[in-house]
Design a protein around this motif. Structure first.
Motif, PDB file in Angstrom:
ATOM      1  N   LYS A   1      -5.416 -10.713 -15.200  1.00  0.00           N
ATOM      2  CA  LYS A   1      -4.261 -11.476 -15.672  1.00  0.00           C
ATOM      3  C   LYS A   1      -3.101 -10.568 -16.090  1.00  0.00           C
ATOM      4  CE  LYS A   1      -7.178 -15.310 -17.238  1.00  0.00           C
ATOM      5  NZ  LYS A   1      -7.591 -16.157 -18.394  1.00  0.00           N
ATOM      6  N   ASN A   2      -3.346  -9.233 -16.039  1.00  0.00           N
ATOM      7  CA  ASN A   2      -2.285  -8.255 -16.271  1.00  0.00           C
ATOM      8  C   ASN A   2      -1.552  -8.460 -17.597  1.00  0.00           C
ATOM      9  OD1 ASN A   2      -2.712  -6.964 -13.651  1.00  0.00           O
ATOM     10  ND2 ASN A   2      -1.856  -8.858 -12.813  1.00  0.00           N
ATOM     11  N   ARG A   3      -2.335  -8.653 -18.655  1.00  0.00           N
ATOM     12  CA  ARG A   3      -1.770  -8.841 -19.993  1.00  0.00           C
ATOM     13  C   ARG A   3      -1.689  -7.472 -20.664  1.00  0.00           C
ATOM     14  NH1 ARG A   3      -6.452 -12.978 -21.319  1.00  0.00           N
ATOM     15  NH2 ARG A   3      -7.463 -11.333 -20.084  1.00  0.00           N
ATOM     16  N   LEU A   4      -0.559  -6.828 -20.507  1.00  0.00           N
ATOM     17  CA  LEU A   4      -0.408  -5.457 -20.959  1.00  0.00           C
ATOM     18  C   LEU A   4      -0.624  -5.297 -22.451  1.00  0.00           C
ATOM     19  CD1 LEU A   4       2.624  -4.252 -18.827  1.00  0.00           C
ATOM     20  CD2 LEU A   4       0.181  -4.087 -18.339  1.00  0.00           C
ATOM     21  N   VAL A   5      -0.259  -6.303 -23.223  1.00  0.00           N
ATOM     22  CA  VAL A   5      -0.335  -6.172 -24.676  1.00  0.00           C
ATOM     23  C   VAL A   5      -1.775  -5.949 -25.153  1.00  0.00           C
ATOM     24  CG1 VAL A   5      -0.557  -8.656 -25.089  1.00  0.00           C
ATOM     25  CG2 VAL A   5       0.464  -7.162 -26.837  1.00  0.00           C
TER      26      VAL A   5
ATOM     27  N   ASN B   1      -6.106   5.080  -4.070  1.00  0.00           N
ATOM     28  CA  ASN B   1      -6.313   3.760  -3.464  1.00  0.00           C
ATOM     29  C   ASN B   1      -7.309   3.821  -2.309  1.00  0.00           C
ATOM     30  OD1 ASN B   1      -4.546   2.500  -5.231  1.00  0.00           O
ATOM     31  ND2 ASN B   1      -2.777   2.740  -3.883  1.00  0.00           N
ATOM     32  N   ALA B   2      -7.326   4.920  -1.584  1.00  0.00           N
ATOM     33  CA  ALA B   2      -8.242   5.032  -0.449  1.00  0.00           C
ATOM     34  C   ALA B   2      -9.693   5.019  -0.906  1.00  0.00           C
ATOM     35  CB  ALA B   2      -7.945   6.309   0.326  1.00  0.00           C
ATOM     36  N   LYS B   3      -9.947   5.580  -2.093  1.00  0.00           N
ATOM     37  CA  LYS B   3     -11.314   5.608  -2.633  1.00  0.00           C
ATOM     38  C   LYS B   3     -11.554   4.469  -3.614  1.00  0.00           C
ATOM     39  CE  LYS B   3     -11.880  10.627  -2.185  1.00  0.00           C
ATOM     40  NZ  LYS B   3     -12.175  11.900  -2.892  1.00  0.00           N
TER      41      LYS B   3
ATOM     42  N   VAL C   1     -14.202   1.362  -8.356  1.00  0.00           N
ATOM     43  CA  VAL C   1     -13.953  -0.081  -8.405  1.00  0.00           C
ATOM     44  C   VAL C   1     -14.542  -0.753  -7.171  1.00  0.00           C
ATOM     45  CG1 VAL C   1     -12.162  -1.855  -8.404  1.00  0.00           C
ATOM     46  CG2 VAL C   1     -11.840   0.264  -9.720  1.00  0.00           C
ATOM     47  N   SER C   2     -15.200  -1.884  -7.357  1.00  0.00           N
ATOM     48  CA  SER C   2     -15.635  -2.695  -6.231  1.00  0.00           C
ATOM     49  C   SER C   2     -15.348  -4.159  -6.539  1.00  0.00           C
ATOM     50  CB  SER C   2     -17.118  -2.484  -5.921  1.00  0.00           C
ATOM     51  OG  SER C   2     -17.909  -2.760  -7.048  1.00  0.00           O
ATOM     52  N   GLY C   3     -15.075  -4.931  -5.505  1.00  0.00           N
ATOM     53  CA  GLY C   3     -14.800  -6.351  -5.665  1.00  0.00           C
ATOM     54  C   GLY C   3     -13.322  -6.684  -5.808  1.00  0.00           C
ATOM     55  N   PHE C   4     -12.497  -5.688  -6.017  1.00  0.00           N
ATOM     56  CA  PHE C   4     -11.047  -5.848  -6.031  1.00  0.00           C
ATOM     57  C   PHE C   4     -10.432  -4.481  -5.777  1.00  0.00           C
ATOM     58  CE2 PHE C   4      -9.950  -4.011 -10.183  1.00  0.00           C
ATOM     59  CZ  PHE C   4     -11.171  -4.022 -10.831  1.00  0.00           C
ATOM     60  N   THR C   5      -9.139  -4.439  -5.560  1.00  0.00           N
ATOM     61  CA  THR C   5      -8.482  -3.155  -5.296  1.00  0.00           C
ATOM     62  C   THR C   5      -7.778  -2.653  -6.557  1.00  0.00           C
ATOM     63  OG1 THR C   5      -6.470  -4.260  -4.507  1.00  0.00           O
ATOM     64  CG2 THR C   5      -8.135  -3.708  -2.864  1.00  0.00           C
ATOM     65  N   THR C   6      -7.641  -1.334  -6.629  1.00  0.00           N
ATOM     66  CA  THR C   6      -7.063  -0.720  -7.828  1.00  0.00           C
ATOM     67  C   THR C   6      -5.610  -1.091  -8.052  1.00  0.00           C
ATOM     68  OG1 THR C   6      -6.596   1.261  -6.535  1.00  0.00           O
ATOM     69  CG2 THR C   6      -8.636   1.241  -7.828  1.00  0.00           C
ATOM     70  N   ASP C   7      -4.936  -1.610  -7.042  1.00  0.00           N
ATOM     71  CA  ASP C   7      -3.529  -1.972  -7.216  1.00  0.00           C
ATOM     72  C   ASP C   7      -3.338  -3.475  -7.414  1.00  0.00           C
ATOM     73  OD1 ASP C   7      -2.523  -1.750  -3.684  1.00  0.00           O
ATOM     74  OD2 ASP C   7      -4.211  -2.722  -4.684  1.00  0.00           O
ATOM     75  N   SER C   8      -4.435  -4.202  -7.663  1.00  0.00           N
ATOM     76  CA  SER C   8      -4.299  -5.648  -7.825  1.00  0.00           C
ATOM     77  C   SER C   8      -4.408  -6.094  -9.279  1.00  0.00           C
ATOM     78  CB  SER C   8      -5.337  -6.383  -6.976  1.00  0.00           C
ATOM     79  OG  SER C   8      -6.646  -6.009  -7.341  1.00  0.00           O
ATOM     80  N   TYR C   9      -5.065  -5.320 -10.120  1.00  0.00           N
ATOM     81  CA  TYR C   9      -5.231  -5.641 -11.533  1.00  0.00           C
ATOM     82  C   TYR C   9      -4.642  -4.521 -12.380  1.00  0.00           C
ATOM     83  CZ  TYR C   9      -9.030  -8.886 -10.063  1.00  0.00           C
ATOM     84  OH  TYR C   9      -9.764  -9.862  -9.482  1.00  0.00           O
ATOM     85  N   THR C  10      -4.271  -4.823 -13.621  1.00  0.00           N
ATOM     86  CA  THR C  10      -4.033  -3.755 -14.583  1.00  0.00           C
ATOM     87  C   THR C  10      -5.379  -3.111 -14.892  1.00  0.00           C
ATOM     88  OG1 THR C  10      -2.107  -4.847 -15.536  1.00  0.00           O
ATOM     89  CG2 THR C  10      -3.232  -3.205 -16.896  1.00  0.00           C
ATOM     90  N   ILE C  11      -5.425  -1.800 -14.865  1.00  0.00           N
ATOM     91  CA  ILE C  11      -6.702  -1.104 -15.012  1.00  0.00           C
ATOM     92  C   ILE C  11      -6.490   0.151 -15.839  1.00  0.00           C
ATOM     93  CG2 ILE C  11      -6.410   0.213 -12.859  1.00  0.00           C
ATOM     94  CD1 ILE C  11      -9.458  -0.290 -12.389  1.00  0.00           C
ATOM     95  N   GLY C  12      -7.508   0.516 -16.606  1.00  0.00           N
ATOM     96  CA  GLY C  12      -7.358   1.702 -17.443  1.00  0.00           C
ATOM     97  C   GLY C  12      -8.599   2.002 -18.251  1.00  0.00           C
TER      98      GLY C  12
END
Length: 129
Positions: free
Chosen positions: A101-105, A74-76, A24-35
């Motif tokens: 926007k963390n829209r889990l649905v 998170n470090a990487k 990931v670049s441009g944001f951190t892995t703990d700031s958005y829902t990601i998968g």
């Protein structure tokens, strides 16, 4: 610049394992829902596994529950998808994706992927003997 670069796919025998990575670049892995989504030949996109940013809770499609594990470093600034006991029906192109926007649905409904704007380029996984 927001970017996802996924990698790690290949040809794997049934019952085998592989680990996909998404840098990931441009944001951190703990700031958005990601998968991860996947698209098998001739089929719709399917949400495979995702991780919520607020509490790090993990979610899995029923088809992969107990076989796949999502994790992050998170470090990487990288997330992973460990895929074990692979089956021929797991053959697909796997895409890393993120939702600010963390829209889990969106990860679990048909067509939900259309509302996501941040994608990796995809990495193919073929499970065959």
């Amino acid at each position: 610049q927001v970017q996802l670069v996924d990698s790690g796919g290949g040809l794997i025998q049934p019952g085998g394992s592989v680990r996909l990575s998404c840098v990931v670049s441009g944001f951190t892995t703990d700031s958005y829902t990601i998968g991860w989504f996947r698209q098998a030949p001739g089929k719709e996109y399917e949400g495979v596994s995702w991780m919520t940013n607020s509490d790090g809770r993990t979610h899995y499609a029923n088809s992969v529950k107990g076989r796949f594990t999502i994790s992050k470093d998170n470090a990487k600034n990288t997330i992973y998808l460990q895929m074990d006991n692979l089956k021929p029906e797991d053959t697909a192109v796997y895409y890393c994706a993120a939702d600010p926007k963390n829209r889990l649905v969106l990860w679990s409904i048909q067509g939900g992927h259309r509302y996501l704007d941040i994608w990796g380029q995809g990495t193919p996984v073929t499970v065959s003997s």
